[in-house]
Structures are given as C-alpha cells and as structure tokens.
Design a protein around this motif. Structure first.
Motif, PDB file in Angstrom:
ATOM      1  N   TYR A   1      -7.455   6.504   3.745  1.00 21.83           N
ATOM      2  CA  TYR A   1      -7.105   5.424   3.794  1.00 21.83           C
ATOM      3  C   TYR A   1      -6.765   4.923   5.242  1.00 21.83           C
ATOM      4  N   ALA A   2      -7.036   3.460   5.612  1.00 26.62           N
ATOM      5  CA  ALA A   2      -7.001   2.764   6.711  1.00 26.62           C
ATOM      6  C   ALA A   2      -6.484   1.366   6.372  1.00 26.62           C
ATOM      7  N   TYR A   3      -5.322   1.151   6.766  1.00 22.07           N
ATOM      8  CA  TYR A   3      -4.686  -0.394   6.500  1.00 22.07           C
ATOM      9  C   TYR A   3      -5.673  -1.492   6.853  1.00 22.07           C
TER      10      TYR A   3
ATOM     11  N   ARG B   1      -3.603   8.813   0.278  1.00 20.82           N
ATOM     12  CA  ARG B   1      -5.058   9.463  -0.136  1.00 20.82           C
ATOM     13  C   ARG B   1      -5.712   9.531   1.327  1.00 20.82           C
TER      14      ARG B   1
ATOM     15  N   ASP C   1      -8.727  -1.812   6.361  1.00 17.90           N
ATOM     16  CA  ASP C   1      -9.908  -1.816   5.546  1.00 17.90           C
ATOM     17  C   ASP C   1      -9.462  -3.101   4.583  1.00 17.90           C
ATOM     18  N   GLU C   2      -8.012  -3.384   4.586  1.00 15.19           N
ATOM     19  CA  GLU C   2      -7.320  -4.366   3.462  1.00 15.19           C
ATOM     20  C   GLU C   2      -8.350  -5.712   4.108  1.00 15.19           C
TER      21      GLU C   2
ATOM     22  N   HIS D   1      -2.128   5.662  -3.114  1.00 14.46           N
ATOM     23  CA  HIS D   1      -2.917   4.866  -2.508  1.00 14.46           C
ATOM     24  C   HIS D   1      -2.969   5.032  -0.920  1.00 14.46           C
ATOM     25  N   VAL D   2      -1.548   4.759  -0.316  1.00 18.77           N
ATOM     26  CA  VAL D   2      -1.606   5.055   1.173  1.00 18.77           C
ATOM     27  C   VAL D   2      -1.869   6.358   1.571  1.00 18.77           C
TER      28      VAL D   2
ATOM     29  N   PRO E   1      -4.930   7.370   9.852  1.00 19.11           N
ATOM     30  CA  PRO E   1      -4.609   7.802   8.533  1.00 19.11           C
ATOM     31  C   PRO E   1      -3.448   8.734   8.516  1.00 19.11           C
TER      32      PRO E   1
ATOM     33  N   THR F   1      -0.146   7.247   9.124  1.00 20.66           N
ATOM     34  CA  THR F   1       0.214   6.625   7.968  1.00 20.66           C
ATOM     35  C   THR F   1       0.900   7.460   6.838  1.00 20.66           C
TER      36      THR F   1
END
Length: 221
Positions: free
Chosen positions: A199-201, A196, A203-204, A193-194, A164, A167
């Motif tokens: 956030y970890a990609y 915050r 998780d999408e 969003h990114v 994160p 990112t």
C-alpha cells in the motif's frame, strides 16, 4: 622560459535566471524559511546588495521562483484531447511540486505572474475550451483540478509517513492506543487496506483524478 600563469576559470555571469535558479535550489534544500538575500548572495558568489540589480525585492524574487516552477510543468499542446492532456498535466504538476514542496502554497498567490505562469494557465484554459467546454464549465474544471492537485500535494508533503513500512508501523501504533472495538471503521480500513503489503498513499492520486475527469466528461456532455 617564463612559466605560463594558469588560466582562471570563467565564472558564469550573474543574471536574473542564475539568481532565480540558485534561489530555487536553496528553497528545495532547506525550505522557503531558510532563504535570505545573504544566503542567496553567497550561493552565487556576490554581496547581497548585488542581487538587487536582478530582482527588485523579495516579492519579485518569489514571483520569479514560482515562474520557474510553472515552467517545469508539462503543458497540453494545441489540438490535444482534453482528458489525457489534463491527466498528464496533473501528473506532471504533482511531480514538479514533489521536487519543490515549498512552492505548493505559492503557485496561485502571485499578483504579478511571469510569462511561464501565464503560458501555463492559457494552455490549460485553451485545451478545455477547444475540447468543447463552455466558459463556465472551464472555470469549474480548472478550479476542481487545481484544488485536487494542490491539496493532494500538500497532504503528501505533511503526512507523518513515507514508505509503506512506515505507514503500517504508524497505523499499528495508533491502533494500539485504543480499546478493541472502539473505532471499528478506522480499524477496518487500517487492517484491510492501509496495512496490506504494497500500500502507498500516493497511489490514491490517480484514482481520485479519474473520478474528477469522469465527472467533467459527464458535465461536458
């Protein structure tokens, strides 16, 4: 009294499975481009020519390596409900591809699939058919699920950030290169969003998978 000669350690006999496991290990460590028969022979302690007693050629080697990877994926059992089974299979496949990123582009490319590969596909198809999917919808379901899983795994592999913190740092660096208001929607998603905390990609993946499963459930009636 004559001293005993120390016993020599027993070397594991060379088998096809041992060759394939060593090849997977080399590809995991350095990528498929670093794999050669010479290096593989060194890894198992034989001359490269000896490997051809167990694999016919480089294509046969790749077939076997891909089959080992398919064998690691958790499969649905007969009678499993299709939705949780497809969810778990997708999660397991993503985890396996994270361990073997070199395999992402090879999983569906083999013209001579091995037994684990065939067992994998048959179990997935069987779970959907037993779950009430028509033959056509089963084909659609496998196509969309595999496209999503492989595509997400490839995107994760090639992203220029991992944690994160990386990112957020990359997003901030990119945003710093253009004027305020130039790309309002990119700025919005980056800042709100990114960037915050937490956030970890990755998780999408679960969110997108549920969207696909919702659609399939609706299509199946």
């Amino acid at each position: 009294m004559t001293p005993r000669t120390p016993a020599q350690p027993t070397r594991e006999p060379l088998t096809r499975q041992r060759v394939l496991r060593a090849a997977v290990g080399l590809a995991d460590a350095g990528g498929l481009e670093t794999l050669s028969m010479r290096k593989l022979g060194e890894a198992v302690g034989v001359e490269a020519m000896s490997l051809y007693n167990h694999v016919a050629n480089k294509e046969d080697l790749l077939d076997g390596m891909v089959d080992l990877v398919f064998g690691e994926v958790e499969l649905p059992a007969p009678g499993d409900d299709w939705r949780p089974a497809m969810r778990q299979r997708a999660v397991s496949m993503r985890q396996v591809l994270a361990r073997h990123p070199w395999a992402i582009g090879l999983m569906e490319s083999r013209s001579t699939p091995g037994p684990a590969t065939l067992r994998h596909h048959d179990a997935v198809l069987g779970c959907l058919r037993q779950g009430g999917f028509t033959l056509t919808l089963t084909a659609h379901a496998v196509s969309v699920l595999d496209s999503y899983i492989y595509g997400f795994a490839l995107q994760e592999k090639t992203l220029p950030f991992g944690s994160p913190e990386e990112t957020a740092e990359l997003a901030g660096s990119i945003m710093g290169g253009f004027d305020d208001g130039a790309y309002p929607y990119l700025t919005e998603i980056a800042t709100a969003h990114v960037m915050r905390p937490g956030y970890a990609y990755g998780d999408e993946f679960a969110y997108g998978l549920e969207l696909i499963l919702d659609g399939l459930q609706q299509a199946a009636g």
